[in-house]
Scaffold this motif. Structure first.
Motif, PDB file in Angstrom:
ATOM      1  N   UNK A 395       0.990  -0.614   0.356  1.00 53.46           N
ATOM      2  CA  UNK A 395       0.295  -0.351  -0.227  1.00 53.46           C
ATOM      3  C   UNK A 395       0.818   1.557  -0.034  1.00 53.46           C
ATOM      4  N   UNK A 396       2.217   1.129   0.232  1.00 55.50           N
ATOM      5  CA  UNK A 396       3.018   2.745   0.546  1.00 55.50           C
ATOM      6  C   UNK A 396       4.095   2.595  -0.261  1.00 55.50           C
ATOM      7  N   UNK A 397       3.702   1.946  -1.432  1.00 55.73           N
ATOM      8  CA  UNK A 397       4.419   1.875  -2.813  1.00 55.73           C
ATOM      9  C   UNK A 397       4.795   2.640  -3.549  1.00 55.73           C
ATOM     10  N   UNK A 398       5.519   3.689  -3.762  1.00 54.99           N
ATOM     11  CA  UNK A 398       5.530   4.897  -4.378  1.00 54.99           C
ATOM     12  C   UNK A 398       5.400   6.269  -3.967  1.00 54.99           C
ATOM     13  N   UNK A 399       4.538   6.286  -2.450  1.00 51.62           N
ATOM     14  CA  UNK A 399       3.843   6.975  -1.613  1.00 51.62           C
ATOM     15  C   UNK A 399       5.410   7.926  -1.686  1.00 51.62           C
ATOM     16  N   UNK A 400       4.696   9.096  -0.968  1.00 46.43           N
ATOM     17  CA  UNK A 400       6.542  10.092  -0.823  1.00 46.43           C
ATOM     18  C   UNK A 400       5.716  10.248   0.189  1.00 46.43           C
ATOM     19  N   UNK A 401       6.877  10.158   1.284  1.00 49.07           N
ATOM     20  CA  UNK A 401       7.537  10.490   2.589  1.00 49.07           C
ATOM     21  C   UNK A 401       6.775  11.110   3.373  1.00 49.07           C
ATOM     22  N   UNK A 402       6.660  12.211   3.112  1.00 48.55           N
ATOM     23  CA  UNK A 402       5.760  12.635   4.443  1.00 48.55           C
ATOM     24  C   UNK A 402       3.448  12.185   4.232  1.00 48.55           C
ATOM     25  N   UNK A 403       3.657  11.273   3.073  1.00 49.21           N
ATOM     26  CA  UNK A 403       1.789  10.637   2.953  1.00 49.21           C
ATOM     27  C   UNK A 403       2.216   9.766   4.080  1.00 49.21           C
ATOM     28  N   UNK A 404       3.282   8.675   3.923  1.00 49.88           N
ATOM     29  CA  UNK A 404       3.652   7.424   4.683  1.00 49.88           C
ATOM     30  C   UNK A 404       3.481   8.168   6.093  1.00 49.88           C
ATOM     31  N   UNK A 405       4.469   8.659   6.280  1.00 50.02           N
ATOM     32  CA  UNK A 405       4.167   8.870   8.163  1.00 50.02           C
ATOM     33  C   UNK A 405       2.556   9.678   8.110  1.00 50.02           C
TER      34      UNK A 405
END
Length: 746
Positions: A395-405
């Motif tokens: 689900x977090x593949x390719x997601x920007x760092x701030x969006x991961x948090x």
């Protein structure tokens, strides 16, 4: 020096009294003053000498004729205002307010002039004799003669109330005239009860209450909730303007209280519960503007805001329980359930923030609502763990760092609602072990980020095993590097990859190793010998049920690489010698537990991945089934992953991912979690009793609950059972004098 004869003697002359003013002289001076006052009333004051008039009044007071002056001024004012009252009483209704306004303006001007002439009398005689100041005396006489005139009083009140009624009906009135007349009523209240309050305010407020009670009942019956609230806003704005433009400032809070009671308080519950347009409809359709309007209106009557908060809490509870009850979401798609939960929370967090202006009590009720339905079913913890697993796998593949948090923080937000955090820990640990062992985690950094957040919430003990799993993976990498450097990793034509797992960290069950194919068994023996040479005193137990393998297979000339479990590999390797085998023969050769054997065989026989064909039909496996290698198997993919079917789908019991529990119902707690809970409760009891030596039952239960609330909320009955178990094992005993008190046995 001079002699005594030359000194002048001091002579004291007798006091000569001032010339006194007799009554005739006083009457003559008053006659001049009286004519001057008449001229002032007749608006001929420009021809008067104010200095002379002031001196005349001064002399009268100075010569003890203050009473004469005061009484005559009073009678003069009364006579003049009586004539004015007779004239005003004859004026038609439509002209009365204008006439009174003009007479009031004239009276104020004349009284200022008269006050200036009689200033010395105000300062001396009036003060000494405790009389009313001349200006106030004029106000009093104006009130009694004009405002309270028999033919003016009732008409004046009726005209004022009619003007207000006409303005509320949408017609224009002279607000300046209203302000003047009401100001007059306030000013003439120089002694005794307020004329303004008695003659206008009381009947005005009574009429207002009647008007808004009737209007609100009719309007709420014929309109939607949003339309009614817009009408209320308009009415409140009108009354606020009325209060600013001509009502006395003291009337405003009383008016607001009446209007708010009639329009808001009396209908708050109806507005909240209105079908099709009330709160439920607004919440469902996310009508922020209407909800903000309702909240703003309800804030005027603080007690009604609780109705709004309660409606939100009830709606969230119903929505959450509907998510849990929907088996399409909750039973089969736990990820979709948590996504729905997060959407629900985001929606209502936005409502609290924007519509309710970050009302803290509303935020608290929202939290209570989520805690209520999230903890109504133990499946919520399992579903949240599955959702976190989906994020960290793909689900977090390719997601920007701030969006991961942000996404990981959402998991923690729901995690905070959970009371049974240990159930989440159990499932999260199972999912994490699978991700680590199969290499399907997107990023170790994301995994550690998640663990750090859990650690911040629940402390070190909660995540110690999770961190230990990462430590094992690092140690395993170092061990494999040494194994490769020794040139042993490709022995017997097999590339071996081993993970060294510490027994206490991983969610493993003790399962006897299956019979491995000879090449793989030789590789395992080689690795074991190499490892024990470098780490003496250790013991290796092979967990073959947790492994996976990549097999090169040929189907009628077509080559595929199959990604399978270790059990599936052992089964498929048997078909290198023959094309068909019975269930009994396979069982005897691989030594896999019967339930797992059937599950893995079915996974190899599914329509999508029919690597083996079985003689019976249906999902189940008959005891006399024969399995045949499917030469016709084909796939568009070069590398084919063969997934395991769910044991629950086959009616074989719970999956391993269930942590040894049952079907995930409201009262279902995985066996290993239940066992850990018993240990944690007993450990907490012993810690507390060791420190206190003796403690009552209720106090002990409260202390245990407080210590364990970050993991789960133990029921008092559960704690009592663990106390009894500790008494049986001689850790505690009951006090001989008080059976409700426990004593620690060292």
């Amino acid at each position: 020096m001079t002699s005594d004869k030359t000194k002048k003697s001091l002579v004291i002359k007798p006091f000569k009294p001032r010339n006194t003013m007799d009554a005739a002289a006083a009457a003559g001076i008053w006659g001049n003053l009286s004519r001057a006052i008449d001229e002032i009333h007749n608006k001929n004051a420009s021809e008067l000498s104010y200095e002379e008039l002031y001196r005349n009044a001064y002399n009268l007071v100075l010569h003890k004729h203050g009473e004469l002056l005061y009484a005559n001024v009073r009678e003069s004012l009364r006579a003049h205002l009586t004539r004015v009252a007779r004239a005003a009483a004859c004026v038609p209704d439509e002209q009365l307010l204008g006439e009174l306004s003009a007479r009031w303006a004239d009276h104020q001007v004349t009284m200022v002039m008269i006050r200036d002439i009689l200033m010395y009398m105000d300062r001396t005689y009036v003060k000494q004799m405790n009389r009313m100041l001349v200006y106030d005396l004029g106000l009093q006489i104006f009130r009694d003669a004009i405002v309270r005139h028999d033919k003016v009083r009732d008409r004046l009140r009726a005209l004022l109330l009619r003007n207000v009624a006409e303005e509320r009906a949408g017609r224009l009135i002279d607000r300046g005239l209203m302000k003047t007349i009401l100001g007059m009523l306030v000013d003439v209240s120089v002694d005794g009860p307020s004329v303004y309050e008695k003659e206008f305010e009381a009947p005005f407020l009574e009429a207002t209450a009647r008007f808004y009670r009737a209007e609100s009942l009719g309007f709420i019956a014929a309109n939607t909730c949003p339309d009614y609230m817009r009408k209320v806003e308009a009415r409140l704005a009108e009354e606020a303007a009325r209060g600013t433009q001509y009502l006395h400032v003291g009337t405003v809070p009383k008016l607001n209280a009446i209007v708010e009671t009639a329009l808001i308080q009396d209908h708050a519950r109806t507005l909240v519960d209105t079908e099709h347009s009330g709160c439920e409809s607004m919440f469902r359709e996310n009508k922020i503007e209407d909800l903000e309007r309702m909240y703003t209106l309800f804030q005027r009557v603080p007690s009604t805001v609780d109705d709004l908060r309660g409606a939100m809490c009830d709606f969230v509870k119903r929505s959450g329980k509907a998510l849990l009850a929907d088996q399409e979401v909750a039973g089969r798609e736990p990820v979709a359930f948590v996504q729905g939960l997060l959407e629900l929370r985001d929606k209502f967090t936005g409502i609290v923030e924007h519509a309710f202006h970050n009302d803290q009590k509303a935020a608290k009720r929202l939290k209570e609502a989520f805690e209520d339905f999230v903890n109504a079913d133990n499946r919520s913890a399992r579903f949240l763990a599955s959702y976190a697993d989906d994020l960290l796998r793909s689900g977090l593949r390719g997601v920007p760092e701030h969006e991961v948090d942000r996404q990981l923080e959402k998991v923690i937000v729901i995690f905070r609602y959970l009371q049974d955090k240990d159930i989440f820990e159990n499932f999260h640990k199972i999912h994490l072990s699978k991700r680590l062992l199969t290499g399907r985690s997107i990023s170790n950094d994301y995994e550690r980020n998640m663990i750090a957040r859990l650690k911040a919430e629940c402390g070190y003990q909660f995540t110690s095993k999770l961190e230990g799993m990462f430590t094992d993976m690092r140690i395993s990498q170092d061990a494999m590097e040494g194994y490769r450097r020794a040139g042993l990793s490709h022995s017997y034509g097999v590339e071996l990859e081993v993970s060294m797992l510490t027994g206490g960290y991983w969610p493993t069950q003790t399962v006897d190793a299956c019979v491995l194919p000879a090449p793989l068994k030789q590789c395992c023996d080689t690795f074991e010998k190499h490892y024990l040479e470098k780490h003496t005193g250790r013991k290796i137990v092979w967990q073959t049920h947790m492994g996976s393998a990549d097999l090169k297979a040929v189907f009628g000339g077509r080559r595929h690489e199959l990604n399978v479990s270790t059990y599936q590999m052992c089964i498929l390797m048997l078909f290198n010698q023959t094309d068909q085998l019975s269930l009994t023969i396979i069982r005897n050769h691989v030594n896999i537990p019967d339930q797992e054997l059937r599950r893995h065989l079915i996974s190899l026989c599914t329509p999508k991945h029919r690597i083996l064909k079985k003689t019976s039909k249906g999902k189940g496996i008959a005891d006399d089934d024969v399995f045949i290698f499917n030469e016709e198997f084909t796939s568009k993919l070069k590398r084919v992953r063969v997934p395991l079917v769910s044991a629950r789908d086959l009616g074989l019991g719970p999956d391993a991912a269930d942590g040894g529990g049952g079907g995930g119902g409201a009262d279902d707690v995985p066996f290993n979690v239940q066992r850990d809970r018993q240990n944690m409760v007993e450990a907490a009891i012993v810690r507390i009793m060791k420190a206190r030596k003796a403690l009552g039952h209720n106090a002990l239960v409260a202390e245990v609950t407080k210590q364990l609330q970050n993991r789960f909320n133990p029921a008092p009955v559960f704690i009592k059972k663990r106390i009894e178990a500790l008494i049986e094992r001689d850790y505690l005993q009951r006090d001989e004098k008080d059976r409700r008190t426990y004593v620690y046995l060292a």
